[in-house]
Design an enzyme around this catalytic site. Structure first.
Site, mmCIF file in Angstrom:
data_model
loop_
_atom_site.group_PDB
_atom_site.id
_atom_site.type_symbol
_atom_site.label_atom_id
_atom_site.label_comp_id
_atom_site.label_asym_id
_atom_site.label_seq_id
_atom_site.Cartn_x
_atom_site.Cartn_y
_atom_site.Cartn_z
ATOM 1 N N ARG A 149 0.838 -1.221 0.000
ATOM 2 C CA ARG A 149 0.000 0.000 0.000
ATOM 3 C C ARG A 149 0.868 1.265 0.000
ATOM 4 O O ARG A 149 0.557 2.245 0.678
ATOM 5 C CB ARG A 149 -0.938 0.039 1.204
ATOM 6 C CG ARG A 149 -2.006 -1.044 1.216
ATOM 7 C CD ARG A 149 -3.014 -0.860 0.078
ATOM 8 N NE ARG A 149 -4.139 -1.765 0.217
ATOM 9 C CZ ARG A 149 -4.136 -3.048 -0.159
ATOM 10 N NH1 ARG A 149 -3.054 -3.554 -0.725
ATOM 11 N NH2 ARG A 149 -5.196 -3.796 0.003
ATOM 12 N N SER A 189 -10.792 -0.859 3.153
ATOM 13 C CA SER A 189 -10.046 -0.982 4.412
ATOM 14 C C SER A 189 -9.658 0.409 4.900
ATOM 15 O O SER A 189 -9.068 1.182 4.152
ATOM 16 C CB SER A 189 -8.762 -1.777 4.196
ATOM 17 O OG SER A 189 -9.052 -3.070 3.750
ATOM 18 N N GLU A 198 -5.284 3.897 5.930
ATOM 19 C CA GLU A 198 -4.963 3.686 4.522
ATOM 20 C C GLU A 198 -5.395 4.875 3.669
ATOM 21 O O GLU A 198 -4.628 5.323 2.807
ATOM 22 C CB GLU A 198 -5.635 2.389 4.047
ATOM 23 C CG GLU A 198 -5.118 1.897 2.728
ATOM 24 C CD GLU A 198 -5.899 0.707 2.197
ATOM 25 O OE1 GLU A 198 -6.947 0.925 1.564
ATOM 26 O OE2 GLU A 198 -5.468 -0.429 2.427
HETATM 27 N N1 EPU Z 1 -11.011 -10.904 10.070
HETATM 28 C C1 EPU Z 1 -11.589 -10.749 11.300
HETATM 29 N N2 EPU Z 1 -12.710 -9.975 11.398
HETATM 30 C C2 EPU Z 1 -13.276 -9.380 10.330
HETATM 31 C C3 EPU Z 1 -12.692 -9.564 9.062
HETATM 32 C C4 EPU Z 1 -11.547 -10.318 8.949
HETATM 33 O O1 EPU Z 1 -11.097 -11.263 12.307
HETATM 34 O O2 EPU Z 1 -14.278 -8.680 10.508
HETATM 35 C C5 EPU Z 1 -9.758 -11.664 9.994
HETATM 36 C C6 EPU Z 1 -9.927 -13.044 9.467
HETATM 37 O O3 EPU Z 1 -9.125 -13.885 10.260
HETATM 38 C C7 EPU Z 1 -9.367 -12.986 8.075
HETATM 39 C C8 EPU Z 1 -8.331 -11.895 8.184
HETATM 40 O O4 EPU Z 1 -8.868 -10.995 9.149
HETATM 41 O O5 EPU Z 1 -8.807 -14.184 7.711
HETATM 42 C C9 EPU Z 1 -8.058 -11.171 6.902
HETATM 43 O O6 EPU Z 1 -9.275 -10.656 6.352
HETATM 44 P P1 EPU Z 1 -9.458 -10.425 4.785
HETATM 45 O O7 EPU Z 1 -9.092 -11.666 4.059
HETATM 46 O O8 EPU Z 1 -10.806 -9.856 4.565
HETATM 47 O O9 EPU Z 1 -8.314 -9.408 4.411
HETATM 48 P P2 EPU Z 1 -7.852 -8.051 5.084
HETATM 49 O O10 EPU Z 1 -6.453 -8.255 5.563
HETATM 50 O O11 EPU Z 1 -8.813 -7.577 6.097
HETATM 51 C C10 EPU Z 1 -6.800 -7.145 2.904
HETATM 52 C C11 EPU Z 1 -6.808 -5.852 2.156
HETATM 53 C C12 EPU Z 1 -8.077 -5.723 1.346
HETATM 54 C C13 EPU Z 1 -8.141 -6.887 0.372
HETATM 55 C C14 EPU Z 1 -8.120 -8.199 1.170
HETATM 56 C C15 EPU Z 1 -8.048 -9.423 0.296
HETATM 57 C C16 EPU Z 1 -5.510 -4.294 3.461
HETATM 58 C C17 EPU Z 1 -5.527 -3.135 4.398
HETATM 59 N N3 EPU Z 1 -6.690 -4.758 3.087
HETATM 60 O O12 EPU Z 1 -7.865 -7.079 3.835
HETATM 61 O O13 EPU Z 1 -7.988 -4.513 0.603
HETATM 62 O O14 EPU Z 1 -9.319 -6.831 -0.415
HETATM 63 O O15 EPU Z 1 -6.937 -8.225 2.011
HETATM 64 O O16 EPU Z 1 -6.785 -9.538 -0.256
HETATM 65 O O17 EPU Z 1 -4.449 -4.761 3.097
HETATM 66 C C18 EPU Z 1 -8.488 -2.187 0.721
HETATM 67 O O18 EPU Z 1 -7.268 -2.008 0.737
HETATM 68 O O19 EPU Z 1 -9.306 -1.237 0.755
HETATM 69 C C19 EPU Z 1 -8.991 -3.561 0.718
HETATM 70 C C20 EPU Z 1 -10.286 -3.847 0.793
#
Ligand code: EPU
Length: 342
Positions: free
Chosen positions: A165, A238, A334
């Site tokens: 990012r 995010s 972000e």
């Molecule tokens: N999780 C929770 N609670 C929640 C949601 C998620 O505990 O409410 C935990 C779960 O264990 C899950 C982990 O968080 O396995 C990761 O969640 P997710 O796969 O949804 O990914 P993220 O790390 O929250 C990142 C990016 C997203 C991108 C997804 C998929 C960042 C800041 N965000 O989210 O990007 O779509 O991975 O690759 O890196 C964005 O940047 O705006 C964005 C949406």
């Protein structure tokens, strides 16, 4: 003034930011043809305007002064060696529309990044990433205008200094105006299926060797199931980056908190899940007036209607303070915050 530049005094930005925050620009200058950019820039007397793309990664806490938008959305094939195809799009092209266009040409490479809101010009700035791919991996070069030297420049991928990012454009926000981006895509590409949820979604559809279009369909379904649609409820995806901490700190957190997700990045560094940390602090679905946390994803702040930027920022600060208190980890926003500092 040529027809390629449009000037609006006192422009309403409410529908130009995906949070749907009420904000205005003293003056908004839109460049419809990138060749007219220097003509538009002459209006700012050397000052850097606020560059606004799709408005999907910005939080307005106050009004803006000068705002520049680029609505030039041309796209083209640049070269084709039978497998590797270089495509180019002007900054104003809608990102998802551009991804669909590459898929319609049967080109692979951007399918994991389907349905990300925003424009092509914004994509390299925060190095958008999702489901195992970051856009920087596909970028050949970024055409930009350098406000410091007042020249049009072309930066190859190394010069863009892409990180998680992050990029040179994000590090020096008042220096660069991205005007166009070139991507290297492939007709015969191995799909990237590292993200477990993506593999599972394809398996559930009974697809063993997915084409790029299948991957995009699965990504679109996952996004729709997890992330609120900004057209329905204001949000900027995010709100926090996933924190990257030293491996020793991550190990201590694993010992203290059962089930905490930890991902290896560089040797010695680990990425934590901001969503998990926020979720454990009890914020998911929380609402204060019209500012809240999405019920379906703890990392997404939402505007239920008439929230002000300052209310969302105050909520974000309380969330970060609680994560710091419980886990000793600092969260970093972000989106770009206009009118306040984090
Ligand atoms: N999780 C929770 N609670 C929640 C949601 C998620 O505990 O409410 C935990 C779960 O264990 C899950 C982990 O968080 O396995 C990761 O969640 P997710 O796969 O949804 O990914 P993220 O790390 O929250 C990142 C990016 C997203 C991108 C997804 C998929 C960042 C800041 N965000 O989210 O990007 O779509 O991975 O690759 O890196 C964005 O940047 O705006 C964005 C949406």
């Amino acid at each position: 003034m040529s027809a390629a530049v449009r000037v609006l005094q006192g422009a309403d930005l409410t529908s130009r930011n995906s949070f749907g925050i009420r904000a205005a620009a003293r003056r908004l200058v839109d460049v419809h043809d990138i060749d007219a950019l220097s003509e538009a820039l002459a209006m700012f007397d050397g000052a850097a305007p606020l560059m606004l793309g799709g408005g999907s990664n910005v939080l307005f806490v106050g009004d803006a002064d000068d705002v520049l938008t680029i609505s030039d959305a041309r796209r083209a094939l640049v070269s084709d060696d039978g497998d590797r195809v270089v495509v180019r799009a002007a900054a104003g092209a809608d990102w998802h529309g551009f991804v669909l266009w590459t898929l319609a040409q049967t080109l692979g490479g951007l399918e994991n990044l389907a349905l990300i809101p925003g424009t092509v010009g914004a994509a390299p700035i925060q190095n958008i990433g999702a489901y195992g791919v970051e856009v920087g991996e596909r970028v050949v070069a970024v055409d930009a205008y350098d406000l410091q030297t007042r020249t049009a420049v072309r930066l190859d991928a190394a010069a863009c200094r892409f990180g998680y990012r992050d990029s040179v454009f994000k590090q020096q926000p008042d220096r660069w105006i991205v005007t166009a981006v070139e991507f290297a895509l492939h007709r015969f590409a191995e799909p990237r299926l590292d993200y477990a949820g993506l593999r599972d979604a394809l398996a559930a559809r009974g697809i063993a060797s997915p084409r790029p279009l299948d991957v995009a369909d699965a990504v679109i379904d996952i996004r729709r199931s997890k992330l609120p649609d900004p057209a329905v409820i204001g949000n900027a995806g995010s709100f926090f980056k996933n924190p990257v901490v030293p491996a020793a700190q991550a190990a201590a957190l694993v010992a203290a908190h059962a089930g905490i997700p930890v991902f290896a990045v560089d040797p010695g560094l680990r990425k934590l899940s901001a969503a998990w940390l926020i979720d454990r602090c009890g914020w998911k679905g929380h609402r204060e007036g019209d500012a809240g946390v999405a019920p379906g994803h703890a990392l997404v702040l939402v505007n239920h209607g008439r929230a002000e930027g300052a209310e969302l920022l105050a909520l974000a600060r309380r969330i970060a303070a609680s994560v710091r208190l419980r886990f000793g980890v600092d969260l970093e926003p972000e989106p770009r915050i206009v009118g306040a500092t984090w």
